[in-house]
Design a protein around this motif. Sequence first.
Motif, short mmCIF file in Angstrom:
data_model
loop_
_atom_site.label_atom_id
_atom_site.label_comp_id
_atom_site.label_asym_id
_atom_site.label_seq_id
_atom_site.Cartn_x
_atom_site.Cartn_y
_atom_site.Cartn_z
N VAL A 119 20.60 6.92 -30.78
CA VAL A 119 19.42 7.68 -31.19
C VAL A 119 19.82 9.13 -31.49
O VAL A 119 19.46 9.69 -32.53
CB VAL A 119 18.33 7.63 -30.09
CG1 VAL A 119 17.24 8.68 -30.34
CG2 VAL A 119 17.72 6.25 -30.02
N GLU A 120 20.58 9.74 -30.59
CA GLU A 120 20.99 11.12 -30.79
C GLU A 120 21.89 11.27 -32.01
O GLU A 120 21.77 12.25 -32.76
CB GLU A 120 21.69 11.65 -29.54
CG GLU A 120 20.74 11.87 -28.38
CD GLU A 120 21.42 12.40 -27.14
OE1 GLU A 120 20.76 13.12 -26.40
OE2 GLU A 120 22.61 12.08 -26.91
N GLU A 121 22.77 10.30 -32.24
CA GLU A 121 23.63 10.36 -33.43
C GLU A 121 22.80 10.29 -34.70
O GLU A 121 23.04 11.03 -35.66
CB GLU A 121 24.65 9.22 -33.40
CG GLU A 121 25.74 9.42 -32.37
CD GLU A 121 26.65 8.21 -32.20
OE1 GLU A 121 26.31 7.10 -32.70
OE2 GLU A 121 27.71 8.36 -31.56
N ARG A 122 21.81 9.42 -34.73
CA ARG A 122 20.95 9.28 -35.91
C ARG A 122 20.13 10.55 -36.15
O ARG A 122 20.00 11.01 -37.28
CB ARG A 122 20.03 8.07 -35.73
CG ARG A 122 19.01 7.88 -36.81
CD ARG A 122 19.59 7.13 -38.01
NE ARG A 122 18.62 7.10 -39.08
CZ ARG A 122 17.64 6.21 -39.19
NH1 ARG A 122 17.52 5.23 -38.31
NH2 ARG A 122 16.79 6.28 -40.20
N ILE A 123 19.60 11.13 -35.07
CA ILE A 123 18.83 12.38 -35.19
C ILE A 123 19.74 13.51 -35.67
O ILE A 123 19.34 14.32 -36.52
CB ILE A 123 18.15 12.72 -33.86
CG1 ILE A 123 17.03 11.71 -33.59
CG2 ILE A 123 17.59 14.15 -33.88
CD1 ILE A 123 16.42 11.82 -32.19
N GLN B 256 22.39 13.27 -37.57
CA GLN B 256 22.61 13.07 -39.01
C GLN B 256 21.42 13.59 -39.81
O GLN B 256 21.58 14.26 -40.84
CB GLN B 256 22.84 11.59 -39.32
CG GLN B 256 24.15 11.05 -38.84
CD GLN B 256 24.22 9.53 -39.03
OE1 GLN B 256 23.27 8.87 -39.41
NE2 GLN B 256 25.39 8.98 -38.75
N PHE B 257 20.22 13.27 -39.35
CA PHE B 257 19.01 13.71 -40.02
C PHE B 257 18.89 15.24 -40.01
O PHE B 257 18.60 15.86 -41.03
CB PHE B 257 17.79 13.06 -39.35
CG PHE B 257 16.48 13.39 -40.00
CD1 PHE B 257 16.16 12.86 -41.24
CD2 PHE B 257 15.57 14.22 -39.36
CE1 PHE B 257 14.94 13.15 -41.84
CE2 PHE B 257 14.35 14.51 -39.96
CZ PHE B 257 14.04 13.98 -41.20
N ASN C 58 29.16 23.58 -45.61
CA ASN C 58 28.39 24.32 -44.62
C ASN C 58 28.47 23.68 -43.23
O ASN C 58 29.01 22.59 -43.08
CB ASN C 58 26.93 24.50 -45.07
CG ASN C 58 26.20 23.20 -45.25
OD1 ASN C 58 26.18 22.34 -44.37
ND2 ASN C 58 25.57 23.04 -46.41
N ARG C 59 27.94 24.34 -42.24
CA ARG C 59 28.00 23.91 -40.85
C ARG C 59 27.34 22.55 -40.63
O ARG C 59 27.59 21.88 -39.66
CB ARG C 59 27.31 24.98 -39.99
CG ARG C 59 27.30 24.71 -38.51
CD ARG C 59 26.05 23.95 -38.12
NE ARG C 59 26.08 23.52 -36.75
CZ ARG C 59 26.24 22.25 -36.39
NH1 ARG C 59 26.46 21.31 -37.25
NH2 ARG C 59 26.18 21.90 -35.13
N PHE C 60 26.50 22.13 -41.58
CA PHE C 60 25.78 20.88 -41.45
C PHE C 60 26.48 19.73 -42.18
O PHE C 60 25.94 18.63 -42.26
CB PHE C 60 24.35 21.05 -41.95
CG PHE C 60 23.63 22.17 -41.24
CD1 PHE C 60 23.13 21.97 -39.97
CD2 PHE C 60 23.50 23.41 -41.83
CE1 PHE C 60 22.50 23.01 -39.29
CE2 PHE C 60 22.87 24.45 -41.17
CZ PHE C 60 22.36 24.24 -39.89
#
Length: 169
Positions: A31-35, A37-38, A82-84
């Motif tokens: 869940v945290e990995e998917r969030i 990414q989003f 970028n950082r994202f």
Amino acid sequence: MELQEFVAQSSEIVNELSRAIENRQIGLKEVEERILQFINRIGSLMVQEVLEGVSEPFSENRVWVEGQEAVFDQVRILRFRNRFGGTTERKRRCYKYLHRKGGYYPLDERLGGEKCRGFSPFLTFLQVLFGSSRPFEESAELLSKALGFSISSTAVQWNTEHAGGQLGD
């Protein structure tokens, strides 16, 4: 995709992830990995939109930089990761020095990215921070896990060796 569309999509993702946990299809780590990414996609889009709203520092055809004369040469693309994890692009004015080699990019200087080759200032800082405390391969692996996207050990090494000593903060 527009920023507002991403925000609207967030409630759909929350519902989807809740159902997946209820059905024992995924755990909290996934869940945290998917969030992450989003959030990274939204962050990257926001950086792009911010840059599009920044004006060029100069519009003149001739400028003086630290006592050196430079003339407008052409418009080039500023492109960096970028950082994202996204690639940010923006057209900007380039000036060529008259009496020495090299050029001047006023927008790069305004953004604080004149010392960061191919990466945003914050992503450059993170690479130097991680790269200065461990072997480059290990640093790249740890940084990639922390960010949620891949950074190569070559990038960490180059930035640590070349940009590390130039970063003021």
